[in-house]
Design a protein around this motif. Structure first.
Motif, PDB file in Angstrom:
ATOM      1  N   GLU A 193     -13.935  44.708  38.569  1.00 11.97           N
ATOM      2  CA  GLU A 193     -14.265  44.439  37.147  1.00 11.97           C
ATOM      3  C   GLU A 193     -13.355  43.235  36.797  1.00 11.97           C
ATOM      4  O   GLU A 193     -14.048  42.291  36.142  1.00 11.97           O
ATOM      5  N   ALA A 194     -12.110  43.472  37.120  1.00  9.68           N
ATOM      6  CA  ALA A 194     -11.051  42.218  36.738  1.00  9.68           C
ATOM      7  C   ALA A 194     -11.665  40.887  37.551  1.00  9.68           C
ATOM      8  O   ALA A 194     -11.388  39.807  36.964  1.00  9.68           O
ATOM      9  N   GLU A 195     -11.975  41.105  38.766  1.00  8.26           N
ATOM     10  CA  GLU A 195     -12.303  40.017  39.378  1.00  8.26           C
ATOM     11  C   GLU A 195     -13.672  39.111  38.971  1.00  8.26           C
ATOM     12  O   GLU A 195     -13.667  38.100  38.730  1.00  8.26           O
ATOM     13  N   LEU A 196     -14.419  39.911  38.651  1.00  9.65           N
ATOM     14  CA  LEU A 196     -15.931  39.627  37.947  1.00  9.65           C
ATOM     15  C   LEU A 196     -15.481  38.701  36.631  1.00  9.65           C
ATOM     16  O   LEU A 196     -16.170  37.659  36.450  1.00  9.65           O
ATOM     17  N   ARG A 197     -14.517  39.369  35.892  1.00 11.61           N
ATOM     18  CA  ARG A 197     -14.289  38.635  34.577  1.00 11.61           C
ATOM     19  C   ARG A 197     -13.712  37.153  34.832  1.00 11.61           C
ATOM     20  O   ARG A 197     -13.915  36.389  33.979  1.00 11.61           O
ATOM     21  N   ALA A 198     -12.624  37.144  35.820  1.00 12.93           N
ATOM     22  CA  ALA A 198     -11.937  36.034  35.954  1.00 12.93           C
ATOM     23  C   ALA A 198     -13.260  35.050  36.441  1.00 12.93           C
ATOM     24  O   ALA A 198     -12.952  33.786  36.218  1.00 12.93           O
ATOM     25  N   LEU A 199     -13.933  35.453  37.350  1.00 14.47           N
ATOM     26  CA  LEU A 199     -14.918  34.656  37.883  1.00 14.47           C
ATOM     27  C   LEU A 199     -15.718  33.953  36.866  1.00 14.47           C
ATOM     28  O   LEU A 199     -15.991  32.839  36.743  1.00 14.47           O
ATOM     29  N   VAL A 200     -16.360  34.886  36.089  1.00 18.54           N
ATOM     30  CA  VAL A 200     -17.309  34.453  35.106  1.00 18.54           C
ATOM     31  C   VAL A 200     -16.644  33.453  34.154  1.00 18.54           C
ATOM     32  O   VAL A 200     -17.290  32.601  33.594  1.00 18.54           O
ATOM     33  N   SER A 201     -15.386  33.983  33.710  1.00 19.11           N
ATOM     34  CA  SER A 201     -14.612  32.903  32.853  1.00 19.11           C
ATOM     35  C   SER A 201     -14.658  31.611  33.139  1.00 19.11           C
ATOM     36  O   SER A 201     -14.984  30.801  32.294  1.00 19.11           O
ATOM     37  N   GLY A 202     -14.452  31.273  34.549  1.00 22.32           N
ATOM     38  CA  GLY A 202     -14.297  30.152  35.050  1.00 22.32           C
ATOM     39  C   GLY A 202     -15.655  29.243  35.118  1.00 22.32           C
ATOM     40  O   GLY A 202     -15.817  28.100  34.794  1.00 22.32           O
ATOM     41  N   ILE A 203     -16.635  30.060  35.434  1.00 20.14           N
ATOM     42  CA  ILE A 203     -18.257  29.559  35.603  1.00 20.14           C
ATOM     43  C   ILE A 203     -18.435  29.121  34.244  1.00 20.14           C
ATOM     44  O   ILE A 203     -19.154  28.126  34.225  1.00 20.14           O
ATOM     45  N   VAL A 204     -18.427  29.816  33.282  1.00 18.22           N
ATOM     46  CA  VAL A 204     -19.203  29.579  31.643  1.00 18.22           C
ATOM     47  C   VAL A 204     -18.354  28.336  31.206  1.00 18.22           C
ATOM     48  O   VAL A 204     -18.788  27.823  30.304  1.00 18.22           O
ATOM     49  N   GLN A 205     -17.225  27.925  31.794  1.00 19.27           N
ATOM     50  CA  GLN A 205     -16.239  26.865  31.266  1.00 19.27           C
ATOM     51  C   GLN A 205     -16.761  25.450  31.941  1.00 19.27           C
ATOM     52  O   GLN A 205     -16.566  24.478  31.734  1.00 19.27           O
ATOM     53  N   ALA A 206     -17.555  25.656  33.048  1.00 17.42           N
ATOM     54  CA  ALA A 206     -17.912  24.600  34.031  1.00 17.42           C
ATOM     55  C   ALA A 206     -19.226  23.996  33.233  1.00 17.42           C
ATOM     56  O   ALA A 206     -19.864  24.467  32.452  1.00 17.42           O
ATOM     57  N   SER A 207     -19.395  22.503  33.730  1.00 19.08           N
ATOM     58  CA  SER A 207     -20.416  21.829  33.432  1.00 19.08           C
ATOM     59  C   SER A 207     -21.858  22.363  33.793  1.00 19.08           C
ATOM     60  O   SER A 207     -22.104  22.584  34.919  1.00 19.08           O
ATOM     61  N   PRO A 208     -22.780  22.779  33.039  1.00 20.65           N
ATOM     62  CA  PRO A 208     -24.247  23.470  33.349  1.00 20.65           C
ATOM     63  C   PRO A 208     -24.746  22.306  33.962  1.00 20.65           C
ATOM     64  O   PRO A 208     -25.627  22.637  35.015  1.00 20.65           O
ATOM     65  N   VAL A 209     -24.707  21.016  33.870  1.00 24.71           N
ATOM     66  CA  VAL A 209     -25.296  20.057  34.441  1.00 24.71           C
ATOM     67  C   VAL A 209     -25.157  19.740  35.702  1.00 24.71           C
ATOM     68  O   VAL A 209     -25.810  20.008  36.714  1.00 24.71           O
ATOM     69  N   THR A 210     -23.788  20.112  36.137  1.00 28.30           N
ATOM     70  CA  THR A 210     -23.141  20.019  37.450  1.00 28.30           C
ATOM     71  C   THR A 210     -23.755  21.195  38.312  1.00 28.30           C
ATOM     72  O   THR A 210     -24.222  21.323  39.515  1.00 28.30           O
TER      73      THR A 210
END
Length: 262
Positions: A193-210
């Protein structure tokens, strides 16, 4: 917010804003997929593809013992098995084609249809107790479609894919991580659960276009390699219509060891 059906639980934003979480919820059957679950997933991927408020899709299994342990075998008896496999494969293609980042969070057994789903996701993370494989040569006597086989080979490599299918062995999370099939292995469900939260936190801050552009490029390259072999439909039809699959289904439903004759 949660959208709930009996066998598929859908949570939105529980793991973070923009995260769609899908839980396979048949723990008493190790989350084996039914035709109704496949139909619901197919519709969900079609809707999600057009929903730009969703940035990440997380798939997981309920119960702590399995991501998903294949398909509900009785469903194969209600229709032409090859047509049913083709219909399921269309759902896999919709999952693989999503513009969002897809993550399989595995805690326990991930085999058969469950492994097919996981290998059609972009990323995979698992607990140390997780195991992966296609032990169908010892259980059902059927065969994979070429595209599903290709996804396994692309993710796990040819050597482990051969071991899964030819030796009917399950692969540990540690071995899967060693060949790059997993981005991480964690000790337990809490750490997952902790790994998922850290992972998705980084992804949602990334460029959707990229992300969307990269996914389109990867998808285009993969489709150039994963086409089925000539005559595969006839080959699979002979497998599903043959004596070994009939014996495999009989033994599975009777909870007996199959006696394959070839």
């Amino acid at each position: 917010m949660a959208d709930t059906s009996a066998d598929l639980l859908i949570h939105r934003n529980r793991l973070g804003e923009g995260v769609l979480e899908v839980t396979f919820n048949r723990p008493e059957r190790r989350n084996a997929f039914t035709k109704a679950m496949y139909a619901e997933m197919r519709a969900l991927w079609e809707a999600t593809a057009a929903d730009r408020s969703v940035r990440v899709v997380v798939l997981r299994g309920a119960g702590g013992k399995a991501f998903a342990a294949g398909n509900e075998i009785s469903d194969f008896l209600e229709a032409d098995a090859v047509d049913y496999e083709n219909w399921i494969r269309e759902m896999f293609d919709r999952l693989w084609s999503l513009p969002q980042v897809t993550i399989a969070a595995v805690d326990g057994v991930c085999v058969g249809g469950g492994l097919a789903v996981a290998t059609h996701c972009d990323l995979r993370v698992a607990t140390t107790a997780s195991r992966f494989g296609y032990p169908i040569a010892r259980t059902l006597g059927n065969a994979l479609s070429g595209t599903v086989l290709y996804r396994c080979q692309a993710i796990f490599g040819e050597s482990l894919t051969r071991e899964m299918l030819l030796a009917s062995r399950l692969v540990s999370a540690e071995r899967a991580y060693a060949v790059g099939a997993l981005l991480g292995v964690v000790p337990d469900a809490e750490a997952l659960e902790a790994e998922l939260r850290a992972l998705v936190s980084g992804i949602v801050q990334a460029s959707p276009v990229t992300i969307e552009t990269t996914k389109r490029q990867l998808l285009s390259r993969a489709r150039g390699l994963e086409s089925s072999m000539p005559g595969e439909q006839d080959l699979l039809r002979s497998v599903y219509g043959g004596p070994d699959f009939a014996e495999g289904v009989r033994a599975f439903l009777a909870k007996e060891k199959p006696a394959f004759g070839g």
